[in-house]
Design an enzyme around this catalytic site. Structure first.
Site, PDB file in Angstrom:
ATOM      1  N   LYS A  34       0.839  -1.205   0.000  1.00 55.68           N
ATOM      2  CA  LYS A  34       0.000   0.000   0.000  1.00 55.68           C
ATOM      3  C   LYS A  34       0.874   1.254   0.000  1.00 55.68           C
ATOM      4  O   LYS A  34       1.944   1.269   0.612  1.00 55.68           O
ATOM      5  CB  LYS A  34      -0.871  -0.040   1.265  1.00 55.68           C
ATOM      6  N   GLY A  35       0.408   2.311  -0.681  1.00 61.28           N
ATOM      7  CA  GLY A  35       1.159   3.559  -0.728  1.00 61.28           C
ATOM      8  C   GLY A  35       1.591   4.023   0.643  1.00 61.28           C
ATOM      9  O   GLY A  35       0.782   4.031   1.577  1.00 61.28           O
ATOM     10  N   ASN A  84     -13.443   3.946  -5.065  1.00 62.78           N
ATOM     11  CA  ASN A  84     -12.886   4.146  -3.732  1.00 62.78           C
ATOM     12  C   ASN A  84     -12.377   5.561  -3.581  1.00 62.78           C
ATOM     13  O   ASN A  84     -12.010   6.218  -4.560  1.00 62.78           O
ATOM     14  CB  ASN A  84     -11.791   3.113  -3.414  1.00 62.78           C
ATOM     15  N   GLY A 103      -8.003   7.849   0.123  1.00 63.84           N
ATOM     16  CA  GLY A 103      -7.170   8.999   0.467  1.00 63.84           C
ATOM     17  C   GLY A 103      -5.810   8.595   1.005  1.00 63.84           C
ATOM     18  O   GLY A 103      -5.204   9.305   1.811  1.00 63.84           O
ATOM     19  N   ASN A 155       3.763   6.481  -6.806  1.00 62.07           N
ATOM     20  CA  ASN A 155       2.358   6.738  -7.117  1.00 62.07           C
ATOM     21  C   ASN A 155       2.160   8.218  -7.410  1.00 62.07           C
ATOM     22  O   ASN A 155       1.976   9.027  -6.500  1.00 62.07           O
ATOM     23  CB  ASN A 155       1.483   6.291  -5.944  1.00 62.07           C
ATOM     24  N   CYS A 210      -2.774   8.968  -7.753  1.00 60.89           N
ATOM     25  CA  CYS A 210      -3.941   8.740  -6.895  1.00 60.89           C
ATOM     26  C   CYS A 210      -4.943   9.885  -7.075  1.00 60.89           C
ATOM     27  O   CYS A 210      -4.587  11.050  -6.892  1.00 60.89           O
ATOM     28  CB  CYS A 210      -3.539   8.645  -5.422  1.00 60.89           C
ATOM     29  N   THR A 217      -6.690   4.202 -10.826  1.00 60.73           N
ATOM     30  CA  THR A 217      -8.147   4.210 -11.003  1.00 60.73           C
ATOM     31  C   THR A 217      -8.621   5.369 -11.886  1.00 60.73           C
ATOM     32  O   THR A 217      -7.940   6.382 -12.029  1.00 60.73           O
ATOM     33  CB  THR A 217      -8.831   4.288  -9.630  1.00 60.73           C
ATOM     34  N   GLY A 271      -8.684  -4.254 -13.745  1.00 57.33           N
ATOM     35  CA  GLY A 271      -9.759  -5.214 -13.980  1.00 57.33           C
ATOM     36  C   GLY A 271      -9.329  -6.637 -14.253  1.00 57.33           C
ATOM     37  O   GLY A 271     -10.144  -7.447 -14.687  1.00 57.33           O
ATOM     38  N   GLY A 318      -5.723  -6.407  -8.739  1.00 54.47           N
ATOM     39  CA  GLY A 318      -6.115  -5.475  -7.691  1.00 54.47           C
ATOM     40  C   GLY A 318      -7.458  -5.810  -7.077  1.00 54.47           C
ATOM     41  O   GLY A 318      -7.559  -6.677  -6.193  1.00 54.47           O
TER      42      GLY A 318
HETATM   43  C1  FMN Z   1      -9.148   0.317  -2.327  1.00 56.88           C
HETATM   44  C2  FMN Z   1      -8.043   0.680  -3.278  1.00 56.88           C
HETATM   45  C3  FMN Z   1      -6.875   1.285  -2.796  1.00 56.88           C
HETATM   46  C4  FMN Z   1      -5.827   1.627  -3.656  1.00 56.88           C
HETATM   47  N1  FMN Z   1      -4.692   2.197  -3.154  1.00 56.88           N
HETATM   48  C5  FMN Z   1      -3.659   2.491  -3.991  1.00 56.88           C
HETATM   49  C6  FMN Z   1      -2.423   3.009  -3.470  1.00 56.88           C
HETATM   50  O1  FMN Z   1      -2.241   3.163  -2.260  1.00 56.88           O
HETATM   51  N2  FMN Z   1      -1.434   3.307  -4.358  1.00 56.88           N
HETATM   52  C7  FMN Z   1      -1.586   3.109  -5.717  1.00 56.88           C
HETATM   53  O2  FMN Z   1      -0.667   3.400  -6.490  1.00 56.88           O
HETATM   54  N3  FMN Z   1      -2.726   2.578  -6.224  1.00 56.88           N
HETATM   55  C8  FMN Z   1      -3.762   2.271  -5.399  1.00 56.88           C
HETATM   56  N4  FMN Z   1      -4.901   1.710  -5.904  1.00 56.88           N
HETATM   57  C9  FMN Z   1      -5.007   1.442  -7.367  1.00 56.88           C
HETATM   58  C10 FMN Z   1      -4.722  -0.037  -7.683  1.00 56.88           C
HETATM   59  O3  FMN Z   1      -3.424  -0.417  -7.294  1.00 56.88           O
HETATM   60  C11 FMN Z   1      -4.908  -0.318  -9.210  1.00 56.88           C
HETATM   61  O4  FMN Z   1      -4.032   0.501  -9.942  1.00 56.88           O
HETATM   62  C12 FMN Z   1      -6.325  -0.060  -9.687  1.00 56.88           C
HETATM   63  O5  FMN Z   1      -7.264  -0.435  -8.716  1.00 56.88           O
HETATM   64  C13 FMN Z   1      -6.647  -0.784 -10.998  1.00 56.88           C
HETATM   65  O6  FMN Z   1      -6.512  -2.180 -10.889  1.00 56.88           O
HETATM   66  P1  FMN Z   1      -7.756  -3.169 -10.532  1.00 56.88           P
HETATM   67  O7  FMN Z   1      -8.891  -2.805 -11.452  1.00 56.88           O
HETATM   68  O8  FMN Z   1      -7.223  -4.538 -10.750  1.00 56.88           O
HETATM   69  O9  FMN Z   1      -8.109  -2.897  -9.108  1.00 56.88           O
HETATM   70  C14 FMN Z   1      -5.961   1.360  -5.053  1.00 56.88           C
HETATM   71  C15 FMN Z   1      -7.127   0.746  -5.537  1.00 56.88           C
HETATM   72  C16 FMN Z   1      -8.159   0.393  -4.671  1.00 56.88           C
HETATM   73  C17 FMN Z   1      -9.387  -0.295  -5.229  1.00 56.88           C
END
Ligand code: FMN
Length: 307
Positions: free
Chosen positions: A50-51, A74, A77, A131, A134, A197, A248, A269
């Site tokens: 996690k970041g 989501n 933050g 990152n 975000c 996202t 996805g 993810g």
């Molecule tokens: C609940 C949640 C928290 C996330 N926290 C971070 C984060 O801390 N740092 C980051 O670079 N991406 C974060 N992401 C983005 C994911 O790492 C990923 O890039 C994004 O969700 C797309 O992939 P997925 O569709 O497989 O989830 C977060 C995504 C979700 C759903």
């Protein structure tokens, strides 16, 4: 004729050696502990944590999650307990288990990103993912990653602090992602990861209120897969450094689509929230695809899209 167990799954992301091309999306796997009843973290290509910021952040107030068709929004933050906690609690735990570790780095300023990396240089880890994408924080995050000059500034500052593999995590919330990809490549990034996202909103018509306290949040899950695939393909044609693709991915075939589009590795993810074993199934699914297609080395799939 290739059989299960015989496919070479190893990939190299600019010096980051992954035993298979599958990591987990930052923020969807914490630092692995919560998943350890289901997954042996050493079996993943890497664990992406996690970041983490310098002193920790509380995250956003109010409702942070909304379910959407084929995905979720989501607005966490970047809540995190800070880099010292990561170094004292999480990295030792991951190292004891023999995990390959990518630490995702967050900051409210260029200097904060650089300071987080400076602190981590004494720790045992394998790569940094920066990152700059975000959508859920006011200072930093996407505001850096949506501007080529600022993206370049952050990556240059991080580059000057480390020789370890440096991955820039890109946002899809831009007009042309290849401009950002080229900027971070020129600034010294060893690889890019995409996508973070996609900005979106959920409204409750009955209460006439936004479901997320901040209004806009980040959409993830299968709903964004076509956007992610398209951007990986665009970046593959535009830059020379390796790409970690995400957005996805739920199955081995989803992952193979990203490899064909040009990703050298992938992240799982949101799928982890539905099935904590999802990443392992993706690894097995990639191997199964290779066996069925007579592919002996997964690297043969990278950018192998045909017309
Ligand atoms: C609940 C949640 C928290 C996330 N926290 C971070 C984060 O801390 N740092 C980051 O670079 N991406 C974060 N992401 C983005 C994911 O790492 C990923 O890039 C994004 O969700 C797309 O992939 P997925 O569709 O497989 O989830 C977060 C995504 C979700 C759903």
């Amino acid at each position: 004729m290739v059989e299960m167990g015989q496919v070479s799954l190893h990939v190299d992301i600019a010096g980051l050696h992954m035993k298979n091309p599958v990591t987990v999306g930052s923020g969807t796997f914490a630092a692995g502990r919560e998943y350890s009843d289901f997954i042996d973290v050493s079996k993943l290509g890497a664990v992406t944590t996690k970041g983490v910021s310098l002193h920790g952040w509380p995250g956003n107030d109010g409702t942070r999650i909304a379910e959407t068709p084929s995905g979720m929004l989501n607005s966490i933050g970047l809540q995190n307990p800070g880099v010292d906690h990561l170094m004292e609690e999480d990295l030792p735990w991951l190292n004891e288990r023999g995990a390959t570790i990518i630490v995702n780095v967050a900051g409210h300023s260029v200097d904060e990103y650089a300071q987080v990396i400076e602190r981590l240089e004494n720790a045992s880890l394998d790569a940094y993912e920066v990152n700059i994408s975000c959508p859920n924080v006011d200072g930093g995050g996407m505001s850096f990653g949506a501007d080529p000059a600022l993206a370049s500034e952050v990556i240059s500052a991080c580059r000057s602090r480390t020789n370890r593999p440096l991955i820039a995590k890109l946002t899809p919330n831009v007009t042309d992602i290849t401009l950002i990809a080229k900027a971070v490549q020129d600034a010294g990034a060893d690889a890019v990861s995409l996508i973070n996202t996609v900005c979106g909103m959920a409204i409750d018509a009955n209460t006439r209120r936004s479901i997320l306290a901040r209004g806009i949040g980040g959409l993830s899950g299968p709903a964004i897969k076509p956007i992610a695939l398209g951007m990986v393909w665009q970046c593959y044609k535009a830059i020379d450094i390796p790409i970690i693709g995400m957005g996805g991915i739920r199955s081995g075939l989803d992952a193979v689509e990203f490899l064909l589009a040009g990703a050298r590795a992938v992240s799982v993810g949101t799928a982890n929230f539905i099935d904590p074993c999802a990443a392992m199934q993706v690894i097995e699914g990639i191997e199964r695809y290779c066996v069925d297609q007579g592919v002996s080395d997964v690297n043969e799939l990278v950018g192998a899209l045909e017309w």
